[in-house]
Every structure is written in structure tokens, then in C-alpha cells.
Design an enzyme around this catalytic site. Sequence first.
Site, PDB file in Angstrom:
ATOM      1  NE  ARG A 134       0.311   1.228   3.435  1.00 20.59           N
ATOM      2  CZ  ARG A 134       1.137   1.947   3.575  1.00 20.59           C
ATOM      3  NH1 ARG A 134       2.370   1.589   3.595  1.00 20.59           N
ATOM      4  NH2 ARG A 134       0.849   3.231   3.940  1.00 20.59           N
ATOM      5  N   GLY A 135       0.414   2.381  -0.021  1.00 22.63           N
ATOM      6  CA  GLY A 135       0.957   3.755  -0.047  1.00 22.63           C
ATOM      7  C   GLY A 135       1.092   3.790  -1.599  1.00 22.63           C
ATOM      8  CB  ALA A 136       0.503   6.942  -3.533  1.00 20.83           C
ATOM      9  NE  ARG A 187      -6.187   0.722  -1.350  1.00 21.57           N
ATOM     10  CZ  ARG A 187      -5.569   1.304  -0.359  1.00 21.57           C
ATOM     11  NH1 ARG A 187      -4.090   1.143  -0.462  1.00 21.57           N
ATOM     12  NH2 ARG A 187      -5.874   2.136   0.616  1.00 21.57           N
ATOM     13  CG  ASP A 205      -2.946   7.857  -1.116  1.00 17.09           C
ATOM     14  OD1 ASP A 205      -2.694   8.389  -0.070  1.00 17.09           O
ATOM     15  OD2 ASP A 205      -2.694   6.795  -1.513  1.00 17.09           O
ATOM     16  CG  ASN A 224      -2.261  11.353   3.403  1.00 16.09           C
ATOM     17  OD1 ASN A 224      -1.598  10.600   2.586  1.00 16.09           O
ATOM     18  ND2 ASN A 224      -1.822  11.490   4.527  1.00 16.09           N
ATOM     19  CE  LYS A 225      -5.079   5.581   4.747  1.00 21.20           C
ATOM     20  NZ  LYS A 225      -6.038   4.576   4.107  1.00 21.20           N
TER      21      LYS A 225
HETATM   22  O1  MRU Z   1      -4.488   3.220   2.625  1.00 20.19           O
HETATM   23  P1  MRU Z   1      -3.066   3.361   2.340  1.00 20.19           P
HETATM   24  O2  MRU Z   1      -2.285   2.658   3.582  1.00 20.19           O
HETATM   25  O3  MRU Z   1      -2.315   3.030   0.822  1.00 20.19           O
HETATM   26  O4  MRU Z   1      -2.629   4.864   2.384  1.00 20.19           O
HETATM   27  C1  MRU Z   1      -1.560   5.426   2.283  1.00 20.19           C
HETATM   28  C2  MRU Z   1      -1.604   6.937   2.274  1.00 20.19           C
HETATM   29  O5  MRU Z   1      -2.453   7.596   2.913  1.00 20.19           O
HETATM   30  C3  MRU Z   1      -0.240   7.618   2.495  1.00 20.19           C
HETATM   31  O6  MRU Z   1       0.065   8.618   3.302  1.00 20.19           O
HETATM   32  C4  MRU Z   1       0.084   7.938   0.904  1.00 20.19           C
HETATM   33  O7  MRU Z   1      -0.182   6.946   0.014  1.00 20.19           O
HETATM   34  C5  MRU Z   1       1.380   8.562   0.707  1.00 20.19           C
HETATM   35  S1  MRU Z   1       2.521   7.470   0.446  1.00 20.19           S
HETATM   36  C6  MRU Z   1       4.093   7.982   0.320  1.00 20.19           C
END
Ligand code: MRU
Length: 362
Positions: free
Chosen positions: A54-56, A90, A241, A251-252
Site C-alpha cells: 500500500r502507499g501511493a 484501488r 495519494d 491523503n489518509k
Molecule cells: O491506505 P494506504 O495505506 O495505502 O494509504 C497510504 C497513505 O495515505 C499515504 O500517506 C500515501 O499513500 C502517501 S505514501 C508516500
Amino acid sequence: MQTRDDDFRTIWLSPEDPATVQVIDQRHLPHDYRVLDLRGWRDGYDAIADMAVRGAPLIGATAAWSLYLAALHGGAREVGRAAESLLAARPTAVNLRWAIERVSALASSADDDLPGRVRRDAEAICDEDIEICLGIGRAGLPLIEAVAARRPGPVHVLTHCNAGALATVNWGTATAPVYLAHRAGIDVHVWVDETRPRSQGSQLTAWELARRGVPHTLIVDNAGGHLMQNGEVDLVITGTDRTARNGDVANKIGTYLKALAARDNGVPFYVALPSTTVDWSLDAGVGRIPIEERDAAEVTHVAGRYNGETVTVRTTADGTPARNPAFDVTPARLVTGLITERGVCAASEAGLRSLFPDLAGA
Ligand code: MRU
């Protein structure tokens, strides 16, 4: 993949088998370090959709490697089929679309070594991601240095979710300035938001900060405002993201509330991002960036370790209705600055254009 005691990569091609891509399976952290084998593009799809990765930026890198597996097993037609499916894995992180469009372009040109070309591009995407994150680190480091120069004692950085090495190929976006500051001998301390419901802060950010020896303290999501009010947060750095052209950032879930608290308390609120996270096709983010809605069970249940086993328990009464929007959008007006691989700019179209005139278009 372990590269040094305090260092790792999140995705790599198996050294034993060039038809297997390997990732750290983040569903088992912080309790177990497990490697997941991806042998076909559907494994890559599942890894993204089920958040083994996960993470963009890492979502984008995994999609690129999934297309390599598609090219290897089924050629250009399979790459097309995989690309279409992967796009839906996603919805919020725009790096997914960015990586798929970049790699798919290779499949449209006639080539007798399509797998080789796609493999080289997936490798390039990963290598570039590491360089980009280091660039973000170098751009953000002076913000931490400035606080350290102003007064004695640790520089307190608050972060939300995991925009760390685990969200990228290595180094992270929000964490890169912190890692560089720590390596430079600056006394830096991170407040780690737990980040319910998936707990990326307590399970991932705390884990990787500990591995790299960075002082940190876990807090519940609602504690940040209190700490800011008491002068215990010098700056907030989060990831994103998807960033719209006007500097709005998705973002999250919970990032927006942190930005509001930061504004009310005069705490600088920075967002760290690679240029691959900018969606140049969107002129604004609020109400426009697709927000992933996830299973309500993530809200009504929590997972944890009990007697050496990972168990999931319900924390609510049976039948309690729950809703689980996974991201929110922080308007650009609440963002002090964007930390990118080419420097820090205002969260605005003019700011982004000043650093990325080559990407911004007309
Ligand atoms: O749901 P996730 O864990 O994929 O969410 C990730 C985030 O919100 C991160 O802050 C975002 O992807 C930036 S990653 C460098």
C-alpha cells in the site's frame, strides 16, 4: 528485501527466479516479517487490493511489476487485460494510473522482447522512486534544520498514516526528511498517529522508525491537536495519494483534521510528494478526487497479537452500523508547502508549475 540492518526495499525481482516478483507482505507487520511471491499479474492485483502492499508510490511500482508478469506470461494482449483490471484495484492513489499508463505505452509498440522492456521499465520506476524520495528528503531537510537551529532540544515532527519507506520503494516521502535529519545527527523525534482503522501508523511507521533508530512516540489519532496546543509539535509532514493542480491533497482519512488543528495552532503543515502523485488533469481536489470506501468491518473490528497469534476481535455491539471512508482531501489553503523532489513550493497551481513546468502542460 534487506539491504542493511536498518534498511530495506519493499519490492524486488526474485534473485532465484526472474518470473517471481517479491514484496514485503505488510499485512503481517509489525509482528512478522514475511515476503510474498507474486507469480502472475493477478497476484499483484490481490496484493494491492488486499493491502499486502500500500502507499501511493508502492502501489504504482507493484502495478508496473504486475504488468511485467502479464507480459511474461501472455504478451501484449495480457498486458492490456491486466492494465484494465489493475486500474480498479484501488481508486484514490493516482500513481496506479500513472504507472499503468507508462508501462502500457511499451506494449503498444511492436517488440519481440516485450517482457524485457517492461521489466526494465518496472526496474526504472523503482530506481526513480528511490531517487525521488531522496530528493524529497533533501528538499525537506532544511525545514527540520531550521527548527533545530532556532532552539535546543528535539525537533518534533508529527506524521499521519505511513508515508514511509514501506509506502514507497525505499526512504518514503514524509519520512525522507526525517531520515536524512537523523543521519545528519539532528535530534529529531516523530509523533506517530495511530491511524485507525488500518493502523498504518502504529503497525508500519512505528516499525520502520524503530528499525532505523529514529526516536518516536505513538499517539492516538485524536491527540495531535492537544500536543500542538501545548507547543509540542514543530511541524507536521504527511504524504498524499493524489494532489490536484491547485494543491489540494488527498491523503489518509484524518489528515484534514490534523491540518485544521495545525492551522489553529500556527504549526506548519507540509505535504511531501513525488511528482508522480500530482494529477494534472484535476484542477481541484475537494469533491473531485475519488475517495475509496472500505469494508465497515475495519471500523468495527481490530486486529492484534494474542498469545503469539494474530487475532481479530469485534469492539462494537453486533450490528452497529459503521462507515469507512479511507481518505480525505485537505484544501490547499491549509497546506504550508509541498515538499517535492525538486524543492518546496506553495500548495497552488503557480507553485507546482514553478517546479514542474515540463509536466504541468499548457
Ligand atoms: O491506505 P494506504 O495505506 O495505502 O494509504 C497510504 C497513505 O495515505 C499515504 O500517506 C500515501 O499513500 C502517501 S505514501 C508516500
